[in-house]
Structure formats: C-alpha cells, structure tokens
Design an enzyme around this catalytic site. Structure first.
Site, PDB file in Angstrom:
ATOM      1  N   GLY A  59      24.431  86.150  54.962  1.00 36.00           N
ATOM      2  CA  GLY A  59      23.210  86.024  55.759  1.00 36.00           C
ATOM      3  C   GLY A  59      21.972  86.215  54.901  1.00 36.00           C
ATOM      4  O   GLY A  59      20.925  85.613  55.164  1.00 36.00           O
ATOM      5  N   ALA A  60      22.102  87.045  53.872  1.00 41.29           N
ATOM      6  CA  ALA A  60      20.959  87.309  53.016  1.00 41.29           C
ATOM      7  C   ALA A  60      20.521  86.047  52.259  1.00 41.29           C
ATOM      8  O   ALA A  60      19.348  85.856  51.975  1.00 41.29           O
ATOM      9  CB  ALA A  60      21.277  88.435  52.042  1.00 41.29           C
TER      10      ALA A  60
END
Lengths: 500, 181
Positions: free
Chosen positions: A390-391
């Site tokens: 997600g980062a």
C-alpha cells in the site's frame, strides 16, 4: 507592569517604547518598514477597576511591514500590558489586520505571548477568540498564516495557532496547553511541569503541533522570515523564484553509492535531499516529529518545492500514524500554496501492530493517501529502494496522480518483501519439498529476480524511467518545467471529506 | 542629493563583525568600517578579502539581493556571514535582555521507538556516554535502527542482546547526575 502617565502620553503621541513585543516585530520586518495601526485603541470595560487600567494599544501591537521586500501583516501580543490578555478590542485589533491581510492577499504572522482570556471582560473576551478562530479558518488556504509562540498560550489561545499553517516555538519559553498544571493537578492528581505538559520539545516531538523550534526568540523570528521566502503571498500567486546559482544539470555522483550493499543497513535520506536540491536550500519542517518521514521546503533550479521522503535511518522508514499525519498535512499545505511536490520513496510499508491499528492507522494512512490524490500541484517522485504494498501506491505513484515517477536501478517494487511473499505463494511446495530450506531459498531467488528491481513496473509504464542516481537532479529539474502547468478538472463540490 | 546609505553589520560564526554602508540604488557603492580587531577587510584587485584572527585570508563577496545584503566567504566549504541592519541589531538586544529560560531536562529514560529485536548493546554497562552516541542496535522491519543517547551520562541497560521488545518498553536509563555533567 503598569505604564506611567508619561508613557501613556508617549504612546498616544506616536513615540514608541523599546519593549519586547515591539522588538520582536522590528526584528521580523525589514528594518524601518513596520507601520503600526491602532496604537491609541483602549478597552471600554469598567468592572473590576478596569477603568483605571485603560492603556493605549490594549496589549497587542498590530501593523504591516515588509519581509524581504514583500508585504506581511502581523500582530504581537504585549505581556507587559494587562498580561497580554485578550479582551474585546485586543481581539478586534487582531481581526482588523487579519481582514486587511486577507483582502490584500498577504501573509499574516501572529506573535503569541498572552496570559489568556481577559476574565474581567467576560463573554466579550470569548467572542474575541471566536472572531479570530473564524478568520483563521476563512483565511486558511487563502493566505499563509504563521504563528510564533514566544510565551504562554493556554486554553482558548491555543486554537488560533493550531488553525494556522505553521507554529514556531522557542525552547524554554513557549508553552501550549488546554489546561495548565494547576487544573491537571486538581482533576487527575498528576504533578506535571509546564515544560513537560506543553513545552516546545513536547509539541516538536510528541504532538507534531510545532513545525519549528528555536533556541530563542530571535532564532524563531529568523525561521519565520526564512519560511516566508518559500511561500507565495496568497494562493493565487506562484511562490517566489530566486536566482539559482547551483547548476540545474549538476551531477550527484555521491548518490551512486548512497544505498548500502547490505539491505539491513540504513542510510540518511537527507543526504539524498541535500544533494539533489539547490545547495543549502533545504528547510526541514517538523524535524523532531515522526522522523521516519522527512518533509520540508527546498528549491529546485530556484523554484520552491515541497519535499517528502521516507527516512530509512528512522524506524526503517515505515509509514505509521504520526508519519501519515505529518506528510498528509504538509502535502495539503504545499497544494494550498501552489508548491510542487518532490517525493523520495524508500518505504517498507505501513507499520503492523495492535497499537497502530487501535490508534487509527487506517484513518491516518487514508489521510496521507487522500492528500496525495487530492493535490493538483505538479508531483514528481523518485523510488530509491523499497516501495512495497500500500505504501507504494500512496507515495506519489502514477495511480494517485503522480506526474513523473522515476526509479533508481536499486528500486524494489512489489506487494511485499521476498520472504513473506514466498511463504504465502509457495507454502505447499516448500513443505512438500525434500529440503524445504533449499526450496524456500530457490523460490526466494526467483521472486527477488522478478520483483526486487524496477523492471516489472517499468514494463507496465508505472514508472517513466529508470535513471542513474547521479542524474537525479538533472532529470528532476528538466522534467519539472514540463509539468509545471498541470491542470486538474474536478467536479463541483462543497468540501471533500478527508478522513480525520 | 547624497544617497541614503543603509548600515549593515556583517557577523561571522565566531562573533567577529564589521560595518558596511551600502547604497541600495547602487550596490557597488559601499564603504566598510568598524572592522573588529579580530578581522581585517580590505579591498584588493580581486575584490574584498577578509583576514581572520588566525591569519586566514578569505575572499569575501557582498551582494545586495532581494532587499538584503548577503555576504559569503569561500573557504573550501561555503559559509555565509550573518548580515543585518544595524537598526535591527539594537532591537535584538532588547529581546536578548529577557531572563534566560530554565534549562530543559530529559528524564534519561530511553524507550523502544518500535517493536523489534535488540541485536547489540553498543557500549559497556555503566559506561559514560555523550549525547548522540549510538547505544543500542534494534532490528525492526528487517532493518537496523540505531538508538542514540538523548543526553550525556552513565548508562544502565535494562535489556540484553537478543531480547525482543515491544514499542514503548524501557531499553536503558541514562543518569547524568552520577557523571556530574
């Protein structure tokens, strides 16, 4: 301290005494440029013997001047007059300069040093705070607002600075809290000092409320002056350019060896930032809060930019609640004032754990994501090493509106690191193998070859180019000018609903 | 009419300073005086040269930029002299006359900033450390995090190498009084 009748006359006649509140304004402004308003204003309270304490100016000095030749409005609370307490006309003076600043499209700087609400004035004092808060919000995103806390700020007085764009505090002198140590003691029986409750270091490292801390008043004021240099007059003006003496095509050879060969060894991402931006222009914001993400202003070929960089040297550069809050707010500040964003990505992901989940990691992470998606300034990024899960998406990827995404050859773009991924993907194969360890290693290598490089992302066009680290500055400055005129179409709306 | 000269004070990191009187409309029109006994500023064919107390000669450039004077010396690494108008210097003394704030104390308690595995204690138990010294290596998120001493003093470890810690666990305490610092 009360003024003698002679001093009162002096103030009315326009002569000025060399007091602290005025000295702070004189240091803030270009020498000789400050023009005072409302020096003769007095309060109209009769109760509690206040009729005898009617002092010209009413405990706040307001006016306008220039900072590096640009117009700035300011007020400075004067603790030597009625403790700098905020009453009806004191507040009206502050509101007047805020209105003038907003109408003229110029920044406003508030120097806070006040005992709090003027109790003798009752609800008039509260109304004064309300009038200021309302203007702080109305001006938010219209003109830059900077608060210098150079004394106590307690109770209602804390909300005005908290609503502004930047808060600067001086160590050992500035305090901000809703309720002071005495009340804390009565209610919770806790013994706590003003410094431990709401001193500069608390707000610089724990709450993130203070964007800058200074060792003394002069340094705090210098920081405000320097900060103003990166900001436009208002949201409709571009930030000021300066002549660039650092060649835009300068090669950064030192960046070729910045990533350590041992993946466990961290490095300081500030070396990358300082090497890429115009020499000596990086001004770090919230330096001591959530050190795992570094944010600040800098210049690229003379143009003001906002830098967001994951910091592998602190908590492995992980995104957590504080880092998300810090970067999210910074991105929105930059977007409000037309300052393009440059992101340097090396992030292992979001921090796992119960503390984080229960503390609202989802909401705060969403805030950072929201800020990147929402911003319509040019967005450039360079993936230095890890960009996982997600980062990866959050950190200025193409998918969330990034204009230019480049990667160093050391970039690793994947859903997760090799070990975790292989355990999930090849669970059955590994446990069925004659030598599970060897099988895991083999699968590890396969995964690493496929994902621990920028190759797959480059093949999909999710990164625009793989670049030589030494060319980072050259590429960024060159491409920057080609995305400088970014325009975004949006649907009509009242306000977006940012997760808080 | 004689030009209105602005009076600046140029001050270096070591506190030495001198005065510059400059014409804002013609920045090349400047005079220098009030040179501190420790420095010497002289015009040479190559421009201004600053001679410091220890005899170093540094070329000095003065530029008038965006309404303020900028002074730079190039002695290997670039450093900027602090330049301010003489008038603002007086105001600064008003601010500086405030009583000094009380010193800020650190509890000396060092907490784990993140859950992880203590891989090494960097100094011996009871050793004297100075602020900024690396005291613990903590592995978290597959990376090594160096934990540095937040103040100077004698160190007392509360964990051992190999121990798994949670975020917020006490790792060490530093006593600055024992060391008499």
């Amino acid at each position: 301290m009360t003024k003698t009748p002679n001093e009162k006359e002096a103030a009315l006649s326009g002569a000025v005494s060399k007091n602290l509140a005025r000295a702070r304004l004189e240091v803030l402004f270009d020498a000789g440029s400050f023009e005072e308003f409302d020096a003769a204003v007095v309060h109209r309270t009769e109760a509690f013997g206040m009729a005898k304490k009617r002092l010209p100016g009413d405990g706040v000095i307001t006016g306008v001047g220039t900072v590096a030749s640009r117009t700035v409005y300011a007020y400075s609370q004067d603790r030597s007059v009625l403790g700098g307490s905020l009453g009806e006309v004191h507040a009206a003076k502050i509101c007047k300069v805020m209105d003038m600043a907003a109408r003229n499209g110029s920044p406003v700087v508030g120097i806070c040093d006040s005992g709090g609400a003027r109790i003798q004035e009752g609800v008039n004092s509260l109304a004064g705070y309300g009038d200021i808060f309302y203007r702080n919000v109305r001006c938010s995103g219209v003109i830059p607002q900077i608060s210098l806390i150079l004394g106590p700020a307690a109770g209602g007085a804390v909300y005005s600075p908290a609503l502004t764009d930047f808060v600067i505090m001086a160590t050992g002198r500035s305090y901000m809290f809703l309720t002071g140590p005495k009340v804390v003691k009565t209610v919770t029986f806790e013994d706590v000092s003003v410094e431990a409750l709401g001193g500069a270091s608390v707000h610089a490292s724990k709450t993130g409320l203070a964007h800058f801390t200074a060792k003394d008043d002069v340094e705090a004021i210098e920081q405000a002056r320097r900060l103003l240099g990166y900001l436009p007059e208002n949201c409709q003006e571009p930030p000021p350019d300066i002549r660039c003496t650092d060649p835009p095509d300068r090669l950064c050879d030192e960046l070729r060896s910045i990533i350590p060969a041992d993946p466990q060894q961290p490095y300081d991402v500030r070396i990358v930032i300082n090497s890429v931006v115009d020499r000596g222009t990086f001004l770090e914001v919230q330096e001591n809060f959530a050190g795992n993400i570094v944010v600040g202003f800098a210049r690229l070929a003379g143009k003001s930019v906002g830098i967001i960089a994951n910091q592998p040297a602190v908590l492995a550069g992980v995104l957590n609640i504080d880092a998300s809050r810090k970067a999210g707010r910074f991105i929105r500040t930059c977007n409000a004032f037309r300052i393009p964003l440059v992101s340097f990505v090396d992030v292992p992901g979001f921090l796992p754990g119960q503390d984080q989940e229960h503390g609202g990691a989802i909401v705060h992470g969403a805030k950072l994501l929201y800020a990147y998606c929402e911003s319509s300034v040019p967005k450039l990024s360079v993936i230095l090493k890890k960009s996982y899960g997600g980062a990866y998406i959050v950190m200025s990827s193409k998918h969330v509106g990034g204009d230019v995404v480049m990667a160093w050859p050391s970039a690793e773009i994947a859903v997760m690191g090799a070990k975790g991924a292989v355990e999930i993907l090849y669970k059955r194969e590994i446990s069925a193998a004659e030598d599970p360890k060897a099988e895991a290693q083999k699968r590890n290598r396969e995964y690493e070859e496929l994902f621990l490089s920028p190759r797959q992302a480059a093949e999909r066009g999710f990164i625009d180019a793989v670049i030589d680290p030494a060319e980072t500055r050259r590429k960024l400055t060159k491409l920057f000018s080609h995305v400088a005129h970014r325009r975004d179409l949006t649907w009509p709306k009242r306000n977006g609903n940012i997760p808080t | 009419m004689a030009p209105q000269l602005l009076h600046y004070v140029v001050e270096f990191d070591d506190g030495t300073h001198f005065n510059v009187h400059i014409d804002p409309d013609d920045p090349s029109n400047l005079t220098i005086d009030g040179v501190d006994s420790d420095v010497d500023v002289a015009t040479s064919p190559l421009g201004l040269v600053l001679t410091t107390g220890d005899g170093q000669r540094l070329p000095l450039t003065l530029r008038y930029e965006d309404g303020s004077l900028v002074a730079e010396t190039a002695d290997g690494k670039l450093h900027r002299a602090r330049v301010e108008l003489a008038e603002s210097r007086e105001w600064r003394t008003v601010i500086a006359s405030q009583p000094p704030p009380p010193p800020v104390e650190h509890s000396g308690q060092i907490e784990a900033p993140i859950a992880g595995n203590v891989i090494a204690l960097c100094v011996a138990e009871g050793a004297l450390v100075t602020e900024g010294t690396a005291i613990i290596l903590l592995e978290a998120m597959k990376m090594q995090n160096t934990i540095a001493a937040p103040l100077s003093g004698t160190i007392h470890y509360l964990v051992r190498a190999g121990q798994v810690v949670r975020s917020g666990d006490l790792l060490a305490a530093i006593d600055s009084e024992v060391a008499g610092i």
